[in-house]
Design an enzyme around this catalytic site. Structure first.
Site, PDB file in Angstrom:
ATOM      1  CD  GLU A 132      -1.788  -2.400   1.250  1.00 61.60           C
ATOM      2  OE1 GLU A 132      -0.666  -2.678   1.723  1.00 61.60           O
ATOM      3  OE2 GLU A 132      -2.610  -3.267   0.909  1.00 61.60           O
ATOM      4  CG  HIS A 151     -11.814  -7.633   5.563  1.00 62.08           C
ATOM      5  ND1 HIS A 151     -11.213  -8.423   6.500  1.00 62.08           N
ATOM      6  CD2 HIS A 151     -11.084  -7.806   4.424  1.00 62.08           C
ATOM      7  CE1 HIS A 151     -10.172  -9.060   5.962  1.00 62.08           C
ATOM      8  NE2 HIS A 151     -10.075  -8.705   4.705  1.00 62.08           N
TER       9      HIS A 151
HETATM   10  C1  LIG Z   1      -1.999  -4.842   4.069  1.00 62.80           C
HETATM   11  C2  LIG Z   1      -2.986  -5.681   3.318  1.00 62.80           C
HETATM   12  N1  LIG Z   1      -3.305  -5.346   2.068  1.00 62.80           N
HETATM   13  C3  LIG Z   1      -4.196  -6.062   1.359  1.00 62.80           C
HETATM   14  C4  LIG Z   1      -4.788  -7.164   1.911  1.00 62.80           C
HETATM   15  C5  LIG Z   1      -5.823  -7.967   1.107  1.00 62.80           C
HETATM   16  N2  LIG Z   1      -5.273  -9.283   0.805  1.00 62.80           N
HETATM   17  C6  LIG Z   1      -5.515 -10.344   1.585  1.00 62.80           C
HETATM   18  S1  LIG Z   1      -4.653 -11.671   1.110  1.00 62.80           S
HETATM   19  C7  LIG Z   1      -3.955 -10.859  -0.190  1.00 62.80           C
HETATM   20  C8  LIG Z   1      -2.997 -11.576  -1.095  1.00 62.80           C
HETATM   21  C9  LIG Z   1      -1.931 -12.264  -0.336  1.00 62.80           C
HETATM   22  O1  LIG Z   1      -1.053 -12.897  -1.204  1.00 62.80           O
HETATM   23  P1  LIG Z   1       0.158 -13.756  -0.648  1.00 62.80           P
HETATM   24  O2  LIG Z   1       0.943 -12.947   0.295  1.00 62.80           O
HETATM   25  O3  LIG Z   1       0.886 -14.338  -1.802  1.00 62.80           O
HETATM   26  O4  LIG Z   1      -0.531 -14.885   0.212  1.00 62.80           O
HETATM   27  P2  LIG Z   1      -1.516 -16.030  -0.303  1.00 62.80           P
HETATM   28  O5  LIG Z   1      -2.913 -15.525  -0.052  1.00 62.80           O
HETATM   29  O6  LIG Z   1      -1.224 -16.267  -1.723  1.00 62.80           O
HETATM   30  O7  LIG Z   1      -1.194 -17.193   0.561  1.00 62.80           O
HETATM   31  C10 LIG Z   1      -4.406  -9.559  -0.229  1.00 62.80           C
HETATM   32  C11 LIG Z   1      -4.020  -8.569  -1.257  1.00 62.80           C
HETATM   33  C12 LIG Z   1      -4.432  -7.472   3.236  1.00 62.80           C
HETATM   34  N3  LIG Z   1      -4.957  -8.515   3.876  1.00 62.80           N
HETATM   35  N4  LIG Z   1      -3.531  -6.729   3.910  1.00 62.80           N
END
Ligand SMILES: Cc1ncc(C[n+]2csc(CCOP(=O)(O)OP(=O)(O)O)c2C)c(N)n1
Ligand SMILES: Cc1ncc(C[n+]2csc(CCOP(=O)(O)OP(=O)(O)O)c2C)c(N)n1
Ligand SMILES: [Mg+2]
Ligand SMILES: [Mg+2]
Lengths: 327, 327, 327, 327
Positions: free
Chosen positions: A60, A129
Site C-alpha cells: 500500500e 474489513h
Molecule cells: C496490508 C494488506 N493489504 C491487502 C490485503 C488484502 N489481501 C488479503 S490476502 C492478499 C494476497 C496475499 O497474497 P500472498 O501474500 O501471496 O498470500 P496467499 O494468499 O497467496 O497465501 C491480499 C491482497 C491485506 N490482507 N492486507
C-alpha cells in the site's frame, strides 16, 4: 435515465474520465485482470491496457507513493486501496507526502491524486474489513475527503475528485456497492467537492450524516413521519472541505441536531461537526447537540450477533431522533 | 588516465571538481554561520561530494530527474541550483526556491531542474522516483530518475517496496545509497544485517554494485552504465557508494559522544574532494593559478550569496495559509 | 524536593522503573550510546546494558512491531519515536496491531507498551519536527494517550504508563524539555491515567488545554487577573481515557469554555471535548463553546516569522479569553 | 529412505500425514459449509499442507512460538488446536479459542500453544515474531519463533524491516515464505522482481533457501537446520517453500477469471498431500486398513466438531465492549 448501482457509478466515472483524459490511470492490488476484488475496475484493462490499469505488488505504501511521484510528474493516478482498513501502511505517504507536497514546496509541486477505498461494515467483514477510517484523515490539512451515499453522488463527486488538483481520499461504503441503485445520467456531470446535500426536508429534528447512514436515517425518517416527527436530513457528502454553511443552516432549520455516523464516537468526524455547531450556531440551538455513533471498540466483530450489536440501524436512529424531538 | 578512459574531457573533470568544491565550501560556510548564531540548523554533504557529483554527472541534466535526500547538495548544484539558492534556503527567505522558507535547509525541490520536493521522513522519495519513472513509461518519455538516501534509510519499508516495484516493471530508476557508515550515532553494524546494501540488489532482480564513494570516477562509471541500462528499458540498478560522514550528523549533534577524533581524522585522508584534487594536481590538469582562481571565484560567489540572502525579504506572515490547497 | 526539568523527569521515571522491573526495556533510534537525540535516555545504557537499551535500525514500524511482540511475550517495552512526526510509518502497527491485540484475541493477549514521542513546535523544527499528531490516535479505541505539561506530571504519568497493561502513546512536548523545571519527588509515585488536573482555580472563564499550552494559558491568566478576569485552567493530562467528569465540572464552574491546543483546529482533540460539552453540559453553558487552535495548515514553517504566525502564545490566548469573558 | 535419513521414524511420518490430511479435510469441509450457506467466509490451506507440517514439525512444540498467517491451518493443528477449535472459529462461536468469534476464521491466536494472535493486514506478524525472539534473548530463553506469510506479502515494508532487524541481532526466527504463485489474482511475475524470494536472504546476512514446498521432507530438512542455527544463537533463516494455491483465494474469489482450469489440474498432480500419500504407499509404511481407518477417524472427528460448533453458544452481544482495555 439509466438506473445503475453504486459500484457501477464508480466504474463508469473512472472509465469515462480515462477515455477523456490520457493522464488518468488506475493502480492497485488486483485492479487489472481481476477488475478489483469488488469489481470496481472491471473491464478497464481491456479498454485502456495494462499500463493504465496497473496490478501492483501487495504494497500500500508503494501504491500511494508511486502515485504521488506520477502525480507530481503530471499524471492523475487513481489508487485503489483494497479495503480501507489496509490504508494504514500508506499513512506516512498520505500524511507526510501527499498532504504536504503543495504546502512544503510553496505551491510549486502538487499531487492531483485520488485514493479510493471501500470502507464500512455490516458485511461480515470482521475487524479488518469493516472499519471506518475517515477520522484518521479529517484532521490532516492538505487532504480532501469524500464519502458519497448514492450512485448519483458517486459519479459526480468522483469526476470532480479526479479533476481536482489536490489529493482526495474517496471512501466508498462497501455495503452500498450493490444495495443502492439510482438514476444516473450517462453524460458527464460533476458535483463540487464541499457541497452538502439535503436529502430530506423537515422541520422538527436535523440529522447530519454521511455514507450508509444517510439511507438508514431516511428509513428512520419515513417511520417517524408516521408518528408526526418531521426529520431534516443533511448528507455531508464531502467531509473535507466541510460545507459549514449547510451545517449551520440545517441547524437553524430545527434547532435540534443529531449527528449520526458509523465510525466510533470518540474523535469521530461528528465531533468536529458538533464543535462547529456549538461554537457558531450556539444561540440557534434548542437542545444539546447529540451524536449517535458506533461504540468505542476497535471495530465490529465477525459474529453476526456482535456485528448487529455494533452497527447502527434505522431503529436505533429513530429512537435517538425521537428522544431529541421530545426534549 | 582514468577520466579519458571514461570518455571525460579534462574540462569535464575540472567541472566535476568545481561543483564538489562549491558544495564543500557552501556547506562549510553554513557551519560558520550556524556557530555565529545566524542559522538555526545545518545538515551537511561533507565527505559525500564525490559520490553526488559522480552520480549526477552521468545523467542528462536537460531531461533527467532527481529525488535526492538532505545531504545531496552536490547534486542539486550540478543540476542548476546556486550558492545563492542555498543561502536563501538556509536563511529561510521568501525566494528560497525549495520551499519559500517553509522547510529546513537541504530539503531540496526545484521545478526548474526537475528536482522533486523532498520531506524529512527518510526514504519516502524512493517511491516518488519510481512513480516519476513509471509516468515516463506511460507517457513514452525516456527520462531516468536518480534517487538517493543514506544506508540507515535503506532499512525502511518504503525502500524495499520501491526497489521491488521498479524491478517488477523494469523502470528507469537508479537507487543510490550513500553509505557514510552512520545513521546519526548508530554505526553500520547495528543498522544493517550483512553490512552490505548492494547485496540486496539480487533480491529485486537488479544489479547491486558497491563502489568507493570517495572516487568520483568509480561512481561515475557504474552510474553511467546504470543510466544506459535504464534508458534502454533494461531496468533499475542499485548502487551503494561507501564514504564517510565528515561532520556531525547535523548542527544539533555532538558526534564525539559516539565516535573518536582519530576515526574522523583517518577518514579525512580518504576524502573524495582531496582525492580528486590530488588527481588534478598529479596529472597536471590545471595550473596553480587556475586552481587558485577557482577557489577564489567560489569564495566570492558564496560571500555574495550570503550578503544577498541576508538582505532578502522574509516570507509574508500573511501567506502562512497559502498553498494548503490549489487555487 | 529536587527541582528537575521536564526531560529529566522522563529519564528518571524510565530509569527507576527499569531498576525496579527487569521486564522493562527501551528501544529506538539513537537511544543507546547517544542517549537519544534529545538525551532522554542518557546514561541508561551504562546502567542497564545494551540489550535493555537497544539502538534499533532506522525503522519505526519495526520499533513498534518488535515492541508489540516483546510485549505480547510479557515484557514492557518503551519505544522511542525520535520525533512524533516520524510515527507515521508505524501507524499500521499501532492502529491495526497494538490497539486491537486485546480485543481481537478476546482478552487472551495484550500489549503493555509505551510509545514515547517528542511532539510540538516553536523550536525551529519546520514542517516535520514540529507536528502535534495526537488527534490521529484519539479516535482509535484500544490506545491510551498521555500529554503531560509539567515535570511532576511527567514522572507520575510515565510510571503509570509503563505499568499499564495497554498500549500508551506518551507525547512529550519538546519545547518543554528544558523550558520547565519543577519540584519532583525522588521517590516513586504515580498519577492515574484519565485524571485531569486543575492548574488554576477561577470563576469567569474555563480554559481546557494540555501540553505547552497549559503554560501559555497560565501566563495569559496571570495577565488577565490584573484586568479582573478570573480564569479557570483545566489540564487534561491524558486525552484517552478522557476525564469527562472533570471537563463537565470545569464547564459548570464558569459556564464559558475555551478549548486551547497547539494542534490545528479541524478534527483536533478539542473537537471531541467541545462535542462532549455541547452534548452533556449544554444547559450549563452561558456562551458558545470556543476553540483556539493553530491554523489548518500542514504544520508550522521553518522561517521564524511564519512559525510565530502559526504558534499560539499567551497574547493570543488572552485575547480569546477576554472575548469570551465579555460575551 | 528419505525420512530415515532425516531421523524421522515411520510413526512420525504417519503423524505428519495425519495432520496434513486433517488440515485438508477440515478445509474441504468448510467450503462445503460455505456453499451450503452456513459459513460466510472460508480461506484455505489447500496445497500448502506439506510446507506447513514440514516446517512446524521441526520445532519444539513445548516451547517454540508461532506467528502464522491465515493459511497455516496445518501448523496450528500440529501445535495443538483441534478440528473443533476450527469449527468454533468458522461458526464464530463464543468458545472459539482464537478470538471468541470476533475475528474471521483462520485468524489464529492461542495462548495455550504460544501462537500469537494475528490480524488481517498482511506481514505485520513478521515483526511480532522478531519481538518474541528478542524477548527470549533478553530473558535468556532459548525458544525459536516460526513466522510465515505468502510470497505477495514478502513485498511489504514490514517484511524488510523484520528480516533486517532479526539479521542485525542474530535472533532465533525462521521466516517462512509460502510461495503459492499468486497474491489473489496477481501472478508471481507481477509481484516480485526476480521472482525469487530466497535470493533476498543475502541482503540481510542470512541464508535464503528455496525448497519444493510440496515435499514435506525437503521443508522439514531445511527447517530443522534453520531451527538448530537459531537455537544456537547463529541467527535467522529465510525459507521460501514453493507450492501452489489449489483453491480460489477465498470463498469470495473466482479464480477462473485469472487462471485456467488446466493450470490448476496440472498443479494438483504435485499436491504435497498426494506426494506424501504416495510415499507412504510405496514404502509400505501403512496397511490399506490403517490408511482407511485414519481417514475415517478424521472424518468422524470433523463431523463431531461441526455438530459441536453448530450447537455451541454465540458470544453474548453484551460483551461487545469487553476487552478494549484491561480490567
Ligand atoms: C496490508 C494488506 N493489504 C491487502 C490485503 C488484502 N489481501 C488479503 S490476502 C492478499 C494476497 C496475499 O497474497 P500472498 O501474500 O501471496 O498470500 P496467499 O494468499 O497467496 O497465501 C491480499 C491482497 C491485506 N490482507 N492486507
Ligand atoms: C522516518 C524517519 N525517522 C527518523 C528520522 C530522524 N533521522 C534523520 S536522519 C537520520 C539518520 C539517517 O541515517 P542515514 O540514512 O544513514 O543517512 P545519513 O544521515 O547518514 O546520510 C534519522 C534517524 C527521520 N528523518 N525520518
Ligand atoms: Mg548514514
Ligand atoms: Mg501467494
Amino acid at each position: 435515465m439509466p438506473v445503475i448501482s453504486y459500484i457501477d457509478a464508480v466504474t463508469e466515472a473512472i472509465s469515462e474520465e480515462m477515455g477523456r483524459d490520457k493522464s488518468v490511470f488506475v493502480l492497485g492490488e488486483d485492479v487489472g485482470v481481476r477488475g478489483g476484488v469488488f469489481r470496481a475496475t472491471n473491464g478497464l484493462i481491456d479498454l485502456y491496457g495494462e499500463d493504465r490499469v496497473l496490478d501492483t505488488p501487495l504494497t500500500e505504501s508503494a501504491i500511494v507513493g508511486v502515485g504521488i511521484g506520477a502525480a507530481a510528474y503530471g499524471l492523475r493516478p487513481i489508487a485503489e486501496i483494497q479495503f480501507a482498513d489496509f490504508i494504514m501502511p500508506a499513512v506516512n505517504q498520505i500524511v507526510s507526502e501527499a498532504a504536504k507536497m503543495r504546502y512544503r514546496s510553496n505551491g510549486t509541486w502538487q499531487c492531483p491524486m485520488v485514493i479510493r477505498a471501500p470502507y464500512g461494515g455490516g458485511i461480515h467483514g470482521a475487524l479488518y474489513h469493516s472499519q471506518s477510517v475517515e477520522a484518521l484523515f479529517t484532521g490532516v490539512p492538505g487532504l480532501k475527503i469524500v464519502t458519497p451515499s448514492t450512485p448519483y453522488d458517486v459519479k459526480g463527486l468522483l469526476l470532480s475528485s479526479i479533476r481536482d488538483n489536490d489529493p482526495v481520499l474517496f471512501f466508498e461504503h462497501k455495503k452500498l456497492y450493490r444495495l443502492i441503485k439510482d438514476e444516473v445520467p450517462s453524460e458527464e456531470y460533476t458535483i463540487p467537492l464541499g457541497k452538502a446535500d439535503v436529502k430530506r426536508e423537515g422541520n422538527d429534528v436535523t440529522v447530519i450524516t454521511y455514507g450508509l447512514m444517510v439511507h438508514y436515517t431516511l428509513d428512520a425518517a419515513k417511520k417517524l413521519a408516521e408518528e408526526g416527527i418531521d426529520v431534516h436530513v443533511l448528507d455531508l457528502r464531502t467531509l473535507i472541505p466541510l460545507d459549514k454553511e449547510a451545517v449551520l443552516e440545517a441547524t437553524r432549520k430545527t434547532g435540534k441536531v443529531l449527528i449520526v455516523h458509523e465510525d466510533n464516537k470518540t474523535s469521530g468526524f461528528g465531533a468536529e461537526v458538533a464543535a462547529i455547531i456549538a461554537e457558531e450556531a450556539f444561540f440557534d440551538l434548542d437542545a444539546p447537540v447529540s451524536r449517535l455513533c458506533s461504540p468505542d471498540v476497535p471495530s465490529m466483530p465477525y459474529n453476526s450477533k456482535l456485528e448487529k450489536a455494533f452497527m447502527l440501524n434505522p431503529e436505533k436512529i429513530a429512537a435517538a431522533i425521537r428522544e431529541l424531538a421530545e426534549l | 588516465m582514468k577520466h579519458l578512459e571514461l570518455g571525460l574531457t579534462d574540462e569535464q573533470v575540472r567541472e566535476m571538481y568545481r561543483y564538489m568544491l562549491l558544495a564543500r565550501k557552501v556547506d562549510e560556510k553554513m557551519w560558520l554561520l550556524n556557530r555565529a548564531g545566524k542559522l538555526p540548523f545545518v545538515v551537511s554533504c561533507q565527505g559525500q561530494e564525490a559520490t553526488q557529483i559522480g552520480a549526477a554527472y552521468a545523467l542528462d541534466r536537460q531531461k533527467d530527474w532527481l529525488c535526492p535526500y538532505y545531504r545531496d547538495l552536490g547534486m542539486v548544484l550540478l543540476f542548476g541550483q546556486t550558492a545563492r539558492d542555498q543561502m536563501l534556503s538556509a536563511f529561510a527567505k521568501k525566494d528560497d526556491p525549495n520551499s519559500g522558507g517553509r522547510q529546513m535547509p537541504n530539503h531540496f525541490g526545484d521545478r526548474r531542474y526537475r528536482i522533486l520536493s523532498g520531506s524529512s521522513p527518510v526514504t519516502t522519495q524512493m517511491l516518488h522516483a519510481v512513480g516519476i519513472a513509471y509516468a515516463g513509461k506511460v507517457t513514452g518519455e525516456d527520462h531516468v530518475v536518480l534517487t538517493s538516501c543514506g544506508e540507515g534509510s535503506s532499512n525502511q519499508g518504503d525502500w524495499h517496496e520501491a526497489l521491488n516495484f521498479a524491478g517488477v516493471h523494469d523502470l528507469p530508476v537508479v537507487f543510490l545509497v550513500e553509505n557514510n557508515m552512520y545513521a546519526i550515532s548508530v554505526p553500520l553494524s547495528k543498522q544493517l544485517a550483512g553490512e552490505n546494501v548492494a547485496a540486496r540488489g539480487q533480491g529485486y532482480g537488479m544489479p547491486g554494485i558497491r563502489v568507493d564513494g570517495n572516487d568520483v570516477f568509480q561512481v561515475y562509471e557504474v552510474m553511467k552504465q546504470a543510466v544506459e541500462r535504464a534508458r534502454k528499458g533494461e531496468g533499475p540498478t542499485l548502487i551503494e557508494a561507501v564514504s564517510y560522514r565528515l561532520t556531525p550528523h547535523s548542527s544539533d549533534d555532538d558526534d564525539l559522544t559516539y565516535r573518536t577524533k582519530e576515526e574522523i581524522e583517518e577518514a579525512k585522508k580518504r576524502d573524495g574532494l582531496f582525492v580528486l584534487e590530488t588527481y588534478l594536481d598529479e596529472h597536471q590538469l590545471w595550473t596553480a593559478d587556475e586552481k587558485e582562481a577557482l577557489s577564489k571565484a567560489i569564495d566570492t560567489e558564496i560571500t555574495e550569496a550570503i550578503k544577498f540572502a541576508e538582505a532578502a525579504d522574509h516570507p509574508n506572515p500573511e501567506d502562512l495559509s497559502k498553498h494548503v490547497y490549489a487555487g
